[in-house]
Each structure stands twice: as C-alpha cells, then as structure tokens.
Design an enzyme around this catalytic site. Structure first.
Site, mmCIF file in Angstrom:
data_model
loop_
_atom_site.group_PDB
_atom_site.id
_atom_site.type_symbol
_atom_site.label_atom_id
_atom_site.label_comp_id
_atom_site.label_asym_id
_atom_site.label_seq_id
_atom_site.Cartn_x
_atom_site.Cartn_y
_atom_site.Cartn_z
ATOM 1 N N LYS A 1 0.814 -1.202 0.000
ATOM 2 C CA LYS A 1 0.000 0.000 0.000
ATOM 3 C C LYS A 1 0.858 1.267 0.000
ATOM 4 O O LYS A 1 0.405 2.331 -0.382
ATOM 5 C CB LYS A 1 -0.868 0.033 1.278
ATOM 6 C CG LYS A 1 -1.846 -1.072 1.399
ATOM 7 C CD LYS A 1 -2.562 -0.935 2.760
ATOM 8 C CE LYS A 1 -3.041 -2.265 3.226
ATOM 9 N NZ LYS A 1 -3.421 -2.240 4.658
ATOM 10 N N ASP B 1 7.584 3.095 -2.588
ATOM 11 C CA ASP B 1 7.650 4.151 -1.565
ATOM 12 C C ASP B 1 9.055 4.297 -0.980
ATOM 13 O O ASP B 1 9.574 5.398 -0.847
ATOM 14 C CB ASP B 1 6.623 3.912 -0.438
ATOM 15 C CG ASP B 1 6.740 2.540 0.228
ATOM 16 O OD1 ASP B 1 7.501 1.686 -0.261
ATOM 17 O OD2 ASP B 1 6.056 2.312 1.242
ATOM 18 N N ASP C 1 14.502 -0.161 1.774
ATOM 19 C CA ASP C 1 15.105 -0.268 3.103
ATOM 20 C C ASP C 1 16.145 -1.387 3.036
ATOM 21 O O ASP C 1 17.271 -1.174 2.590
ATOM 22 C CB ASP C 1 13.963 -0.548 4.085
ATOM 23 C CG ASP C 1 14.394 -0.586 5.526
ATOM 24 O OD1 ASP C 1 15.259 0.217 5.906
ATOM 25 O OD2 ASP C 1 13.868 -1.412 6.287
ATOM 26 N N ARG D 1 -0.401 6.993 7.266
ATOM 27 C CA ARG D 1 -0.215 7.070 5.807
ATOM 28 C C ARG D 1 -0.730 8.394 5.260
ATOM 29 O O ARG D 1 -0.305 8.858 4.211
ATOM 30 C CB ARG D 1 -0.982 5.934 5.114
ATOM 31 C CG ARG D 1 -0.459 4.533 5.413
ATOM 32 C CD ARG D 1 -1.103 3.542 4.451
ATOM 33 N NE ARG D 1 -0.959 2.165 4.895
ATOM 34 C CZ ARG D 1 0.091 1.390 4.640
ATOM 35 N NH1 ARG D 1 1.113 1.866 3.950
ATOM 36 N NH2 ARG D 1 0.126 0.143 5.060
HETATM 37 P P1 IMP Z 1 12.604 -3.521 2.197
HETATM 38 O O1 IMP Z 1 13.199 -3.731 3.563
HETATM 39 O O2 IMP Z 1 13.525 -2.748 1.300
HETATM 40 O O3 IMP Z 1 12.136 -4.806 1.618
HETATM 41 O O4 IMP Z 1 11.335 -2.598 2.415
HETATM 42 C C1 IMP Z 1 10.113 -3.195 2.661
HETATM 43 C C2 IMP Z 1 9.011 -2.260 2.970
HETATM 44 O O5 IMP Z 1 9.154 -1.873 4.319
HETATM 45 C C3 IMP Z 1 8.905 -0.939 2.236
HETATM 46 O O6 IMP Z 1 8.329 -1.042 0.975
HETATM 47 C C4 IMP Z 1 8.017 -0.181 3.196
HETATM 48 O O7 IMP Z 1 6.662 -0.497 2.973
HETATM 49 C C5 IMP Z 1 8.488 -0.693 4.535
HETATM 50 N N1 IMP Z 1 9.417 0.255 5.182
HETATM 51 C C6 IMP Z 1 10.768 0.251 5.171
HETATM 52 N N2 IMP Z 1 11.262 1.298 5.865
HETATM 53 C C7 IMP Z 1 10.184 1.972 6.314
HETATM 54 C C8 IMP Z 1 10.028 3.181 7.080
HETATM 55 O O8 IMP Z 1 10.975 3.880 7.487
HETATM 56 N N3 IMP Z 1 8.733 3.538 7.334
HETATM 57 C C9 IMP Z 1 7.653 2.840 6.903
HETATM 58 N N4 IMP Z 1 7.755 1.740 6.174
HETATM 59 C C10 IMP Z 1 9.011 1.311 5.886
HETATM 60 MG MG MG Z 2 6.475 -0.451 0.009
#
Ligand code: IMP
Ligand code: MG
Length: 181
Positions: free
Chosen positions: A49, A106, A109, A171
């Site tokens: 989302k 978005d 991370d 959000r």
């Molecule tokens: P990944 O760790 O790169 O796989 O990121 C996974 C998902 O974690 C992202 O698409 C976001 O939805 C969520 N996410 C990562 N860091 C944050 C943050 O600082 N705030 C809110 N959601 C986050």
């Molecule tokens: Mg995301």
C-alpha cells in the site's frame, strides 16, 4: 529498536521532507518520465500500500499516455522492525512483455522487497524495466539493490507519512516525518 506504535501522535518527530519539497521532486520526475518515454508504451506499476500516494501524484505529473497497475507486497513488521519475510501478490491480466515498465515504490530499506519483485517482473520480459522510489535508505541494505531513481536519500530513520505507515497508521500525513522515541 522495536517501537510499538498504536496511535501515538507524540511519536511523530520532526518533519524531514515537507510537502513543497515532495511536490517539486515529483514534478521534476514526471517531466523526466514524460520526455524519456514519449512514443513508448508505458506501464506504471505501483506497490501497495505504501506507494499509493506517490503513484497518484507522480502519474498526474506525467503528460504522455500511460497505463497503471498495482500489486501488493507485504513485509512483516513488528512495530518498526522488519521480520525479513516478504510476500508479493501479482494479479495483473496484461501481457507485461508489451510494456516499458516503471516500478513505483515508496521506500527501499533492506532491499528485499524490490530485489524479489524486480526478478518476478523481469521474468515477464518487459520491453524495459526501471525502479523509481520516493525514498531510499542505502545504509540499511541487506540485499544489494539500486533504484534507477531515488527522489530522496534519507538516513537510517523509521519514517511515516505520504503513504508510509507504522502499524497501518499515519499514511495520510502529507509530509515525511521521523517516527520514534
Ligand atoms: P525492504 O526492507 O527494502 O524490503 O522494504 C520493505 C518495505 O518496508 C517498504 O516497501 C516499506 O513499505 C516498509 N518500510 C521500510 N522502511 C520503512 C520506514 O521507514 N517507514 C515505513 N515503512 C518502511
Ligand atoms: Mg512499500
């Protein structure tokens, strides 16, 4: 750090990116896409989302024909801590091999979501595939992944707003704010 976050507005700390800054970058990015993809079949593929607001704003800054699809990716979070497990649901009845695809995300991370998603879409043989992310936290990478465009590089902070949540809340904030103790 494992911050539980059930409606605690006092945990919204400083705004790190304000509405005007976001708007300018999104406009610039829309222009860039409009010139780069003119005359080409373009599909914007957004990740629900978290990217829904970025997608809504970005697509309205694009002045060439484009199509839009959504998929759902979920990383399991306990407060602000990721479990490392990623679940991706793709339910698209288009032939993706007929499009230049931009994945609209978005935030990057750990890199787990996008590296998995990128491979899943690549297997569909799109004409081209790029990744545009609103936010990027390069210090947090566990899996190497680089976006084609990151609108804002941010430090290792947990952030909310402009589509990003903590336990499904915040959000709707129109800016990006640091969340935490
Ligand atoms: P990944 O760790 O790169 O796989 O990121 C996974 C998902 O974690 C992202 O698409 C976001 O939805 C969520 N996410 C990562 N860091 C944050 C943050 O600082 N705030 C809110 N959601 C986050
Ligand atoms: Mg995301």
């Amino acid at each position: 750090m494992n911050t539980s976050c059930k409606v605690l507005p006092d945990k919204i700390k400083n705004v790190i990116i304000n509405e005007e800054e976001i708007k300018l970058k999104v406009q610039e990015t829309g222009k860039l896409i409009s010139s780069e993809y003119a005359g080409k079949p373009l599909l914007l593929l957004s990740v629900l989302k978290g990217a829904f607001i970025f997608m809504a704003d970005l697509c309205r800054e694009i002045t060439i024909p484009c199509e839009i699809e959504f998929l759902k990716a979920q990383s399991y979070y306990e407060g602000t801590e990721s479990s490392g497990e990623v679940n991706i649901k793709i339910d698209i009845d288009k032939n993706l091999s007929e499009y230049n695809i931009i994945i609209v995300e978005d935030i990057i991370d750990s890199g787990r979501t996008l590296s998995k998603l990128y491979e899943m879409i690549k297997e569909k043989n799109p004409l081209s595939l790029k990744v545009y992310t609103l936010l990027d936290k390069p210090e947090r990478r566990v899996v190497p992944f680089e976006a084609d465009k990151s609108l804002f590089i941010i430090p290792d902070l947990f952030v909310v707003g402009f589509g990003l949540d903590c336990n499904e809340q915040f959000r709707n904030l129109p800016y990006i704010a640091e969340f935490g103790e």
